[in-house]
Design a protein around this motif. Sequence first.
Motif, short mmCIF file in Angstrom:
data_model
loop_
_atom_site.label_atom_id
_atom_site.label_comp_id
_atom_site.label_asym_id
_atom_site.label_seq_id
_atom_site.Cartn_x
_atom_site.Cartn_y
_atom_site.Cartn_z
N SER A 94 0.81 -1.21 0.00
CA SER A 94 0.00 0.00 0.00
C SER A 94 0.85 1.26 0.00
CB SER A 94 -0.91 0.02 1.22
OG SER A 94 -0.13 -0.03 2.38
N ILE A 100 -4.97 0.95 -2.52
CA ILE A 100 -3.98 0.30 -3.35
C ILE A 100 -3.75 1.08 -4.65
CG2 ILE A 100 -5.55 -1.21 -4.64
CD1 ILE A 100 -3.35 -3.42 -3.88
N PHE A 101 -4.60 2.09 -4.87
CA PHE A 101 -4.52 2.84 -6.13
C PHE A 101 -3.16 3.50 -6.37
CE2 PHE A 101 -9.19 2.82 -5.66
CZ PHE A 101 -9.45 2.09 -6.80
N ILE A 130 -0.76 0.88 -7.75
CA ILE A 130 -1.05 0.49 -9.14
C ILE A 130 -0.64 1.61 -10.08
CG2 ILE A 130 -2.89 -0.09 -10.75
CD1 ILE A 130 -4.44 -1.23 -8.42
N PHE A 136 3.14 1.80 -10.59
CA PHE A 136 3.76 0.80 -11.44
C PHE A 136 3.35 0.98 -12.89
CE2 PHE A 136 4.42 -1.37 -7.38
CZ PHE A 136 5.78 -1.54 -7.50
N VAL A 137 2.10 1.36 -13.13
CA VAL A 137 1.67 1.58 -14.51
C VAL A 137 2.47 2.72 -15.13
CG1 VAL A 137 -0.23 2.42 -15.93
CG2 VAL A 137 -0.65 0.66 -14.22
#
Lengths: 102, 169, 405
Positions: free
Chosen positions: A2, B2-3, B6, B9-10
């Motif tokens: 997180s 968790i955004f 993500i 990494f994107v």
Amino acid sequence: MSVIPISYYLVLSAVLFGLGVVAFVFKRNVITVFMSVELMLNAVNLAFVAFARAHGQVDGLAYVFFVIVVAAAEAAVGLAIVVMLAQNRESLNVERMNSLKF
Amino acid sequence: MIFPAILFFVCALLAIVGAVMVILAREPIHSALALILVMMSLAVLYLLLGAEFIAAVQILVYAGAIMILFVTVIMVINAGVEERTDFSKIAKFAGLPLGFFLLLETAHWLYHSAIGAAIANGPGAHAEAFSTRELSTELFRRYLLPFEATSILILIAVLGALVLARKDE
Amino acid sequence: MEFISQHPVLVAAVVKVVVLLFVVMTALAYLTWLERKVVAHIQSRWGPYYVGAHGLLQPLADGIKFLFKEDVTPPASDRLIYLLAPFLALSLALTALGLIPFGPPGVRFPNGQPVFIVSDVSIGLLFLFAITSLGVYGVALAGWSSNSKYPLLGALRSSAQMISYEVSLTVSVVGVLLLAGTLNFNHIIEGQRGYWHWLRIVPHWYIVPQIVGFLCYLTAAIAETNRVPFDLPEAETELVAGFHTEYSSFKFAMFFMAEYANMITVSCLATILFFGGWLSPFPDRWTWQLYLPGAGLLALGVYCAYDSVTEMRGLARLQLSVVTLLALGGGALCLLPGVAPVIQGPFWFTAKVLGFLFFYIWIRGTLPRFRYDQLMSFGWKLLLPVSLANLVLTAAWFAWGWVRG
């Protein structure tokens, strides 16, 4: 997962800088060589912002601001030179540019 | 949340893919587009790091002004497909592995540095975004002299470009 | 359901984006209708008339036509970029609209999210400029990838023009920023509440001290959106159709929509910066203004009813009756005590933006096109110095405290 450690940003910055160096060495066109310099500057900016976040100080952001301003000035002059080169020589290949005066 | 992870990494992947595309593309304009991709993903990363102002300036100046200048110049001088030239044998066999090793070592060192262990999460997580007001105060107080120097630098750059672009009498 | 209650921001954002897209797409379609109608009346013609009553179904017919036309990709083009350019143009134009506040932040959904604001960015204006500055790519790449003379010439003209006028556009706005002291749209609008103390009835809109800045902004904005009299990138009489000469079918329609979306964006920005955004021009004590939106719709309904009686064609009469019913029903709805205060902000915002759009079309129907060298010397030698002088004067005033910030 997180939270993202600063080190991830730093590694990304290093990778981008490395790719910028590779591009600088490998590319043969004056314009793309110039672009790879911009890529390296961008990588450094990312590191600056990451450091600023790590220390919680805005100084890093001020440096990024200056880097961006200098990059803009550099692009203005550099591209003017590129246009002059393109007008006066038939090729933009950096390897053909081996004389200072012609 | 968790955004952020993500998103990080994107965007990191997009930036690296863009940088590789800069090297691999034969047409200069494709290289330019790939570089714009790198810059846009870096702008998103700046947002993740809480630097809103820098993200906006990154898009405004880098993607919106500098790269447009590049694209325009490529269009004006009609820069075609890049020539391929042989580079030296030493570069081929020693340079690449050495460069790769350097990259690896830098990454390793950065990863294990004390500073790298700090946690970076942008607005929405526990860390506050940098305030633009604070940044501007800093710029106009502590960094006033460099700030003025950059304005003179820009002026000189404009004059230089004008001199270069002037038609010979 | 659990997801919806856990992520109020995300859910509200998705809903708002979908609604906004729908509204903007419809608005774009009817903007073309409005433009054709107004220009036609300026030129003593009728404009679209046969598809539906007053040509009201013309946008739909145009859309269907665009969808079914053959999609030609020139064989010499750079396929990827050729495909990318129209998408880039339209998506950037639509993204910019997501930053605009269409109503006061006080109006909220049951889950606490503002209704009329898709995203409330602390440096909204800077982000808006950042996104609109990328709009040049759509045009430049379209011209380059077509691999054809006229598109390339159009693209070159366009990138030079847009870069030049972007400078004036940004500088002309800085005066307002000095007065407002913020880059956030909501704070800029809130700063325009009230009245100028020396002109009791004139609202505290920034156009009063910034009239020069406003004129510069308006000129630069017309040039930025490539509209007449600055429509050199697509000058029909010289460059066939400029940068989108080689585009056909829906890709052409996308460039068209992007142009209209950009028009809406700059109109919204002018409204926010100089005309008080969603604030009403009347004092709060005039309570009758609450009924203005409803009354306007009712008046429209009455007009349509009259029109449907005099209309000769049966189908058009039916459509006009439907419009009548919609207008009367909407008007009655807007008069309800629960709805009237909520609808105030968007009503004034839309009214002001529509005023600007009408002005744009009016200009198009009135002025001839500039020559290219005139355009450049006008932008650099007149517009930029004037907006810079405006900025310096405003800064001086502000430094000596002559203007209430």
